[in-house]
Design an enzyme around this catalytic site. Structure first.
Site, PDB file in Angstrom:
ATOM      1  N   GLU A 361       0.818  -1.214   0.000  1.00 12.05           N
ATOM      2  CA  GLU A 361       0.000   0.000   0.000  1.00 12.05           C
ATOM      3  C   GLU A 361       0.849   1.260   0.000  1.00 12.05           C
ATOM      4  O   GLU A 361       1.177   1.792   1.058  1.00 12.05           O
ATOM      5  CB  GLU A 361      -0.932   0.017   1.223  1.00 12.05           C
ATOM      6  N   GLU A 449      -6.312  -7.529  -0.403  1.00 13.34           N
ATOM      7  CA  GLU A 449      -6.541  -7.328   1.039  1.00 13.34           C
ATOM      8  C   GLU A 449      -7.854  -6.601   1.250  1.00 13.34           C
ATOM      9  O   GLU A 449      -8.093  -5.554   0.641  1.00 13.34           O
ATOM     10  CB  GLU A 449      -5.393  -6.513   1.646  1.00 13.34           C
TER      11      GLU A 449
HETATM   12  C1  IDC Z   1      -2.840  -3.490  10.686  1.00 18.16           C
HETATM   13  C2  IDC Z   1      -3.036  -4.613  11.666  1.00 18.16           C
HETATM   14  C3  IDC Z   1      -2.712  -4.128  13.066  1.00 18.16           C
HETATM   15  C4  IDC Z   1      -1.321  -3.536  13.062  1.00 18.16           C
HETATM   16  C5  IDC Z   1      -1.235  -2.429  12.005  1.00 18.16           C
HETATM   17  C6  IDC Z   1       0.148  -1.813  11.889  1.00 18.16           C
HETATM   18  O1  IDC Z   1      -4.355  -5.092  11.591  1.00 18.16           O
HETATM   19  O2  IDC Z   1      -2.791  -5.211  13.973  1.00 18.16           O
HETATM   20  O3  IDC Z   1      -1.054  -2.992  14.347  1.00 18.16           O
HETATM   21  O4  IDC Z   1      -1.551  -2.968  10.750  1.00 18.16           O
HETATM   22  O5  IDC Z   1       1.055  -2.700  11.408  1.00 18.16           O
HETATM   23  C7  IDC Z   1      -3.906  -2.087   5.927  1.00 18.16           C
HETATM   24  C8  IDC Z   1      -2.570  -2.711   5.967  1.00 18.16           C
HETATM   25  C9  IDC Z   1      -2.460  -3.664   7.137  1.00 18.16           C
HETATM   26  C10 IDC Z   1      -3.202  -3.136   8.342  1.00 18.16           C
HETATM   27  C11 IDC Z   1      -4.680  -3.110   7.979  1.00 18.16           C
HETATM   28  C12 IDC Z   1      -5.594  -2.732   9.138  1.00 18.16           C
HETATM   29  O6  IDC Z   1      -2.214  -3.339   4.748  1.00 18.16           O
HETATM   30  O7  IDC Z   1      -1.096  -3.849   7.417  1.00 18.16           O
HETATM   31  O8  IDC Z   1      -2.997  -4.036   9.402  1.00 18.16           O
HETATM   32  N1  IDC Z   1      -4.848  -2.201   6.869  1.00 18.16           N
HETATM   33  O9  IDC Z   1      -5.294  -1.460   9.609  1.00 18.16           O
HETATM   34  N2  IDC Z   1      -4.355  -1.290   4.985  1.00 18.16           N
HETATM   35  C13 IDC Z   1      -5.573  -0.855   5.309  1.00 18.16           C
HETATM   36  C14 IDC Z   1      -5.916  -1.435   6.530  1.00 18.16           C
END
Ligand code: IDC
Length: 529
Positions: A361, A449
């Site tokens: 992303e 995702e």
């Molecule tokens: C989130 C995880 C969370 C973690 C955070 C930071 O759910 O536990 O603390 O990342 O690393 C994304 C990302 C994905 C995110 C997810 C939800 O690709 O890494 O995971 N998210 O926030 N993009 C949109 C949402």
């Protein structure tokens, strides 16, 4: 006594001002009839879209707050929301966020509170909200419009679409030097003029633009399911992912959480457990930052390769995801990415299971043309030199949501797909429309995702919204992976806290999200061979 006197004199003067204003046909005493914004204020007031301040003035030179801007925009769409809990504008703000007029990180909602919404809104965000709400289908020519804006280079890529379409529609005009000043605030007078122009434009739209209707390559795609032994090497035909025989195929499965934190849920048993429910793909989220690959390359690479091997053993497709997140611009570590993918593509050159996802992303101050596209071109050529026909997934700015930028300026090559990410509690119809337009322009889309939660991984879960999204993807034969296969205490996690990673699972091990998602691996329309 003196105070009282001043009060009376002040009030009398105020009343006199109001009377004079009324005599001139102007609505507020501090809005002069002949001023550059006077007509706009009057028209907006007459339409009931502006109410002014408590003391009867308009305060034209005060910078408009985010809350005020959103509430007036909402009124312009013909809706008025009654007071919600907390902040006076909370109902309007939640509505606007759910409609996708702004993203969750642009006006933050923290622990039940809209924070900072009484601060002045930036011009770029104001224009985005205005365009999304009132003129969402405005077309523009990138080159023509970007040249009209003298400070275009200072604009963050996530606002390109809004600002360029606003320029094309004549909503924004820039100052004497043609500058837009994206990060400055805008006065209430300026905002009022923008609203008036947008409303005028909206009233004069030809019916075809007012309601574009669906225009997708196919909204009724029959797909086959099954694993690698049945489908072989994948290929992209038109906008559709197909199997080796050329039949449309849909991949459904889970994404891991970060290998550095939840690597214990990435093994042959856990992957098999998703296959048992019908999944045919597994995504290996190899964070680069956050203590991931860049801090411990050997350990994390071994884990990723182990995960691929486990997926292969279970007849699954495996997405090898270079999970950039806090390191928002993929160009920051392009050399490391080239080295990593060169090794992986060489090692798995003959393995049909592997799909390469080269930048999870991109986010922050990145552009498609200046950062993501050149990065992708470099990575595509590294992978292609070693693995000529594997599928490569490419992200886009704004957390892989700006696929319209890729659609306007795609990358040359075969078997390339573009990722689109969504979270059902945050993202909705406007983004489904964006996918439809990108596909109509020939882009092939893979949802590598998505989550049942809000975009921060928690909140909800939003099952009804998720169902709408999955039905939408299913109708179009679009593949997906759900975030995430782990037992973290957050609503997007598929497993209950404490679930063992080394045994079979039953429904009881799955969270509300997990139960819903696992029940959708096999879609009702898939023809199971
Ligand atoms: C989130 C995880 C969370 C973690 C955070 C930071 O759910 O536990 O603390 O990342 O690393 C994304 C990302 C994905 C995110 C997810 C939800 O690709 O890494 O995971 N998210 O926030 N993009 C949109 C949402």
């Amino acid at each position: 006594m003196e105070k009282l006197l001043r009060y009376w004199v002040g009030s009398i003067l105020g009343v006199l001002l109001l009377i004079t204003a009324a005599a001139q046909g102007v609505t507020f005493p501090d809005v002069a009839a002949g001023s550059w914004y006077g007509a706009a204020v009057e028209e907006m007031t007459q339409k009931g879209l502006l109410t002014g301040c408590d003391d009867g003035t308009f305060q034209p030179m005060r910078e408009i707050s985010a809350a005020e801007f959103v509430v007036i925009t909402l009124r312009c769409t013909g809706r008025e929301l009654t007071l919600g809990e907390g902040h006076w504008a909370s109902a309007a703000l939640s509505y606007a966020r759910d409609e996708g007029w702004f993203d969750w990180d642009e006006l933050s909602f923290d622990r039940g509170c809209w924070t900072a919404c009484d601060e002045p809104i930036s011009r770029q965000l104001a224009v985005k909200i205005l365009m999304k709400a009132l003129l969402p289908n405005t077309k523009y020519d990138f080159n023509v419009e970007s040249q009209k804006i003298s400070d275009f280079s200072s604009l963050n890529g996530r606002y390109y679409e809004a600002v360029l379409s606003a320029s094309a529609a004549g909503i924004i005009k820039g100052d004497e030097a043609g500058a837009f000043h994206p990060e400055r605030g805008l006065t209430r007078a300026e905002a009022c003029v923008l609203f008036q122009r947008a409303l005028d434009r909206r009233e004069n739209l030809p019916p075809s633009q007012a309601d574009p209707g669906p225009k997708t390559p196919s909204q009724n795609m029959e797909t086959v399911s099954g694993g690698v032994s049945e489908n072989g090497w994948l290929q992209v035909k038109g906008t559709q992912l197909c199997n080796e025989a050329g039949e449309p195929v849909a991949l459904h499965g889970m994404s891991s959480h970060g290998l550095q934190w939840y690597g214990h849920f990435v093994n042959s048993q856990t992957i098999q457990n998703t296959a048992a429910y019908g999944a045919n793909v597994f995504r290996i989220a190899m964070y680069t930052g956050e203590g991931g690959y860049l801090s411990q390359p050997d350990v994390i690479k071994e884990k990723a390769f182990e995960a691929i091997d486990a997926a292969v053993q279970n007849d699954m497709y495996a997405i090898l995801d270079w999970h950039i997140l806090s390191d928002g611009n993929p160009m920051n570590h392009v050399t490391e990415a080239e080295i990593f993918f060169a090794e992986a593509a060489e090692r798995y050159a003959e393995t049909p299971n592997i799909i390469y996802e080269i930048c999870n992303e991109p986010n922050g101050n990145v552009t498609w043309a200046g950062d993501v596209k050149p990065y992708a071109q470099r990575l595509v050529s590294v992978i292609r030199a070693r693995s000529p026909k594997s599928i490569i997934l490419i992200g886009s700015p704004t957390w892989s949501q700006d696929i319209h930028l890729a659609a306007a300026d795609p990358i040359e090559g075969e078997n390339l797909m573009y990722t689109f990410h969504f979270y059902a509690g945050t993202h909705g119809q406007d983004l489904r429309n964006r996918i439809d337009s990108a596909r109509a322009a020939g882009l092939s889309v893979f949802v590598s995702e998505w989550g049942t939660s809000r975009a921060d991984g928690s909140g909800g879960v939003f099952l009804e919204e998720s169902r709408v999204w999955l039905d939408y993807l299913e109708e179009r034969g679009i593949s997906w992976c759900n975030w995430s296969l782990c037992d973290k205490d957050e609503t997007s996690a598929a497993l209950k806290p404490g679930t063992a990673p080394d045994r079979d699972w039953t429904e009881k091990d799955l969270t509300v999200s997990g139960q819903f998602v696992f029940s959708r691996f096999i879609s009702s329309k898939d023809e199971v061979k």
